[in-house]
Design a protein around this motif. Structure first.
Motif, mmCIF file in Angstrom:
data_model
loop_
_atom_site.group_PDB
_atom_site.id
_atom_site.type_symbol
_atom_site.label_atom_id
_atom_site.label_comp_id
_atom_site.label_asym_id
_atom_site.label_seq_id
_atom_site.Cartn_x
_atom_site.Cartn_y
_atom_site.Cartn_z
ATOM 1 N N ARG A 2 0.834 -1.290 -0.054
ATOM 2 C CA ARG A 2 0.062 0.075 0.003
ATOM 3 C C ARG A 2 0.900 1.244 -0.013
ATOM 4 N N THR A 3 2.000 1.166 0.800
ATOM 5 C CA THR A 3 2.733 2.327 0.774
ATOM 6 C C THR A 3 3.454 2.659 -0.525
ATOM 7 N N LEU A 4 3.869 1.583 -1.275
ATOM 8 C CA LEU A 4 4.311 1.683 -2.664
ATOM 9 C C LEU A 4 3.392 2.368 -3.532
ATOM 10 N N GLU A 64 8.036 -0.452 3.581
ATOM 11 C CA GLU A 64 8.734 0.990 3.227
ATOM 12 C C GLU A 64 8.270 1.842 4.655
ATOM 13 N N ALA A 65 9.121 2.810 4.889
ATOM 14 C CA ALA A 65 8.623 3.791 5.926
ATOM 15 C C ALA A 65 8.770 5.148 4.945
ATOM 16 N N TYR A 84 2.363 13.453 7.051
ATOM 17 C CA TYR A 84 2.064 12.244 7.091
ATOM 18 C C TYR A 84 3.311 11.526 7.152
ATOM 19 N N THR A 85 2.710 10.049 7.620
ATOM 20 C CA THR A 85 3.724 8.979 7.687
ATOM 21 C C THR A 85 3.040 7.965 6.995
ATOM 22 N N ALA A 86 3.797 6.608 6.630
ATOM 23 C CA ALA A 86 3.149 5.592 6.053
ATOM 24 C C ALA A 86 4.141 4.510 6.206
ATOM 25 N N TYR A 91 -1.351 4.310 6.992
ATOM 26 C CA TYR A 91 -1.194 5.987 6.655
ATOM 27 C C TYR A 91 -1.765 6.781 7.469
ATOM 28 N N HIS A 92 -1.169 7.741 8.253
ATOM 29 C CA HIS A 92 -1.477 8.509 9.278
ATOM 30 C C HIS A 92 -1.116 10.033 8.815
#
Length: 127
Positions: A2-4, A64-65, A84-86, A91-92
């Protein structure tokens, strides 16, 4: 994964924005180890910055971060900023204009505490 997809979507947005507005600055760097950085700024006041790296989530899973920030000037003339961070936890996004959930009711907190102290155990089967 999802991050990708999120990163890919942000790159598409950045490319689309760069095509539809005057680009003031743009930089990107991708390292051999998967670490990357990008930043752009447009004449309409929009900006985005993102940094990411590959990380080991578990023995058999890499992930991933990502952390970043974007801002834009809305039709009302106000500048909106989202940080944001993911990562493997999701995802936040944080922003002063984003809604926040109401506090958890006390009755729900008590119920959760009770369930933690008294976990469900299924009855033994009788044959």
């Amino acid at each position: 994964m999802r991050t990708l997809l999120l990163c890919a979507a942000l790159f598409v947005v950045a490319a689309w924005a760069a095509d539809t507005s005057d680009l003031i600055s743009q930089e990107s760097n991708v390292e051999y180890n998967g670490k990357y950085h990008y930043h752009y700024e447009l004449a309409d006041g929009s900006k985005a910055t993102q940094d990411g790296l590959l990380k080991t989530v578990s023995a058999e899973h890499d992930g991933e971060a990502v952390h970043g920030k974007y801002s834009f000037v809305s039709d009302d003339g106000q500048t909106y900023v989202v940080s944001y961070t993911a990562d493997e936890n999701g995802y936040h996004a944080v922003g002063d204009h984003l809604p926040t959930p109401p506090p958890t009711p006390l009755s729900v907190l008590r119920t959760l505490e009770y369930l933690k102290l008294h976990p469900y155990t299924p009855p033994e089967r009788q044959h």
